[in-house]
Write a protein that holds these residues in place. Structure first.
Motif, short mmCIF file in Angstrom:
data_model
loop_
_atom_site.label_atom_id
_atom_site.label_comp_id
_atom_site.label_asym_id
_atom_site.label_seq_id
_atom_site.Cartn_x
_atom_site.Cartn_y
_atom_site.Cartn_z
N LEU A 262 -49.25 -4.12 -36.27
CA LEU A 262 -47.97 -3.42 -36.23
C LEU A 262 -47.00 -4.15 -35.31
O LEU A 262 -45.83 -4.35 -35.64
CB LEU A 262 -48.17 -1.99 -35.77
N ALA A 263 -47.49 -4.55 -34.14
CA ALA A 263 -46.65 -5.26 -33.18
C ALA A 263 -46.18 -6.59 -33.75
O ALA A 263 -45.00 -6.96 -33.61
CB ALA A 263 -47.41 -5.49 -31.88
N LEU A 264 -47.07 -7.31 -34.41
CA LEU A 264 -46.71 -8.61 -34.97
C LEU A 264 -45.61 -8.46 -36.02
O LEU A 264 -44.69 -9.29 -36.09
CB LEU A 264 -47.94 -9.26 -35.60
N CYS A 265 -45.68 -7.40 -36.81
CA CYS A 265 -44.64 -7.14 -37.81
C CYS A 265 -43.29 -6.91 -37.13
O CYS A 265 -42.27 -7.49 -37.52
CB CYS A 265 -45.03 -5.94 -38.66
N VAL A 266 -43.29 -6.10 -36.09
CA VAL A 266 -42.04 -5.81 -35.36
C VAL A 266 -41.50 -7.07 -34.70
O VAL A 266 -40.30 -7.38 -34.78
CB VAL A 266 -42.28 -4.70 -34.31
N TRP A 267 -42.38 -7.81 -34.03
CA TRP A 267 -41.92 -9.01 -33.32
C TRP A 267 -41.32 -10.03 -34.27
O TRP A 267 -40.30 -10.65 -33.96
CB TRP A 267 -43.09 -9.64 -32.56
N ARG A 268 -41.95 -10.23 -35.41
CA ARG A 268 -41.42 -11.21 -36.35
C ARG A 268 -40.08 -10.77 -36.93
O ARG A 268 -39.20 -11.59 -37.15
CB ARG A 268 -42.43 -11.47 -37.46
N LEU A 269 -39.93 -9.49 -37.18
CA LEU A 269 -38.66 -9.01 -37.69
C LEU A 269 -37.54 -9.22 -36.67
O LEU A 269 -36.38 -9.40 -37.04
CB LEU A 269 -38.76 -7.52 -38.05
N LEU A 270 -37.90 -9.20 -35.38
CA LEU A 270 -36.91 -9.39 -34.33
C LEU A 270 -36.66 -10.87 -33.99
O LEU A 270 -35.78 -11.17 -33.19
CB LEU A 270 -37.35 -8.66 -33.05
N THR A 271 -37.42 -11.76 -34.60
CA THR A 271 -37.29 -13.19 -34.28
C THR A 271 -35.87 -13.71 -34.42
O THR A 271 -35.37 -14.42 -33.53
CB THR A 271 -38.26 -14.01 -35.15
N PRO A 272 -35.14 -13.39 -35.50
CA PRO A 272 -33.75 -13.88 -35.58
C PRO A 272 -32.88 -13.42 -34.41
O PRO A 272 -31.97 -14.13 -33.99
CB PRO A 272 -33.25 -13.30 -36.91
N VAL A 273 -33.16 -12.21 -33.89
CA VAL A 273 -32.40 -11.71 -32.75
C VAL A 273 -32.69 -12.56 -31.52
O VAL A 273 -31.78 -12.99 -30.81
CB VAL A 273 -32.74 -10.23 -32.48
N TRP A 274 -33.98 -12.81 -31.24
CA TRP A 274 -34.35 -13.58 -30.06
C TRP A 274 -33.79 -15.00 -30.13
O TRP A 274 -33.41 -15.57 -29.11
CB TRP A 274 -35.86 -13.62 -29.90
N GLU A 275 -33.74 -15.55 -31.33
CA GLU A 275 -33.25 -16.92 -31.44
C GLU A 275 -31.74 -17.02 -31.28
O GLU A 275 -31.21 -18.12 -31.12
CB GLU A 275 -33.69 -17.50 -32.79
#
Length: 361
Positions: free
Chosen positions: A124-137
């Motif tokens: 579940l965490a991995l799904c959330v983190w990957r979805l947020l990747t464009p934001v972090w970048e």
């Protein structure tokens, strides 16, 4: 160190270093889970548990972040995220609940997809983190922002256990750090001087863990509870959270420093760590419920060694190609029927040097 794309065929060459790291990390996960029943009998077992838990998931998560660089919401990558993370989450969350109902004689245990059980929080965490990747970048200081969010969460009792939000937010800095890592950073920790420095640090951490075993609440390592629930004030919780994060980061670097960079017998197993991670939990829980730890001979130094070897052997088998072939339909299902757009990959989705590795766990 760098992964290279094969010419003509467009096939990426896998760097054995990362597959070795993933296998060793999942072996430590299995070993640490096997030590939990020894807490009451062995200070050494508790110390080893504290030591391993301080870095094995942070290191695993940083590698996950490293291979999530450049994630975008293109059709191909969304399909991979759904098929490789979201669908296995639903499948195994269901399987674990049904297993608990049967193996632990809890027929009324609720099936709730908003409360991940046991190891399912990571998917579940991995799904959330990957979805947020464009934001972090897009952020100027992503690591700093993620640390601030994690610290605020650590002293916010209002951040409850739904969706394991405490863990999602507090482990998130390690994923963001992974996003910002480059091949040269791994090359730094693999230098001979770094390896030599890592040895006394690791030995010192083991010694500290032995001292802390009867004194420290091991719940701090799970990042599941706010500081107030662990009996400390908010200011003390902030300090403790930052100290734990720094410790995890240093020990992760020490672990990565000693990961072999050449191809070994276990290198190919690194591609199947998601299988080992998801499947070993059934044996972890079943061994408790079925009384495998009850015999006195198990609660001896030799018994602990035997249990550790068995746990590592089991998770090793679960990472093998044979298991992957047999269970690919549930762990890595093909979901073509779910998506209407079968457009070819965009340029960002095509294998490229340093980004082609596909991390499944």
């Amino acid at each position: 160190m760098r992964e290279t794309a094969g010419r003509g065929a467009g096939v990426a060459m896998r760097d054995p270093y990362f597959d070795n790291a993933k296998y060793l990390a999942i072996a430590l996960v299995a070993a640490a889970h096997s030590w939990e029943p020894f807490w009451d009998d062995s200070r050494a077992a508790t110390a080893l548990y504290l030591f391993v838990y301080a870095f094995h998931m942070p290191a695993f998560i940083m590698i996950s972040g490293y291979f999530s660089r450049g994630f975008t919401l293109t059709p191909h990558r969304v399909k991979r995220l759904v098929a490789g993370v979201a669908v296995p989450y639903v499948v195994f969350q269901t399987a674990y609940v049904l297993f608990r109902r049967w193996a632990h004689d809890e027929p009324d245990y609720p099936l709730n997809y908003f409360e991940p059980w046991f190891v399912m929080w990571f998917l579940l965490a991995l799904c959330v983190w990957r979805l947020l990747t464009p934001v972090w970048e897009r952020l100027r200081w992503p690591v700093t922002v993620s640390v601030v969010i994690a610290v605020i969460a650590s002293v916010s009792p209002s951040v409850g256990n739904d969706l394991e939000l405490q863990r999602v937010l507090r482990f998130m800095p390690f994923f963001v750090i992974g996003l910002k890592l480059r091949g040269e950073h791994f090359a730094l920790v693999r230098r001979r001087s770094a390896r030599l420095w890592a040895l006394p640090v690791l030995l010192g951490a083991v010694a500290f863990a032995y001292w802390a075993a009867p004194r420290m609440n091991h719940q701090w390592l799970f990042l599941r509870d706010p500081a107030q629930d662990l009996g400390v004030s908010a200011p003390a919780g902030v300090v403790m959270s930052l100290a734990m994060a720094a410790c995890s980061l240093v020990l992760s670097a020490c672990f990565l420093a000693w990961v072999p960079g050449r191809r070994l017998w276990c290198t190919a197993l690194g591609t199947g760590t998601l299988y080992g991670f998801l499947l070993h939990g059934f044996l972890v829980k079943g061994s408790r419920w079925w009384g495998w730890y009850r015999p006195d001979r198990v609660h001896t130094p030799l018994g602990m060694v035997a249990v550790t070897v068995l746990a590592v052997a089991v998770v090793t088998v679960l990472c093998t190609p044979a298991v992957r072939r047999a269970l690919r339909f549930v762990v890595e299902p093909r979901m073509d029927w779910l998506f209407r757009d079968r457009a070819p990959r965009s340029r960002a989705d095509r294998p490229a040097s340093g980004r082609a590795e596909r991390l499944r766990s």
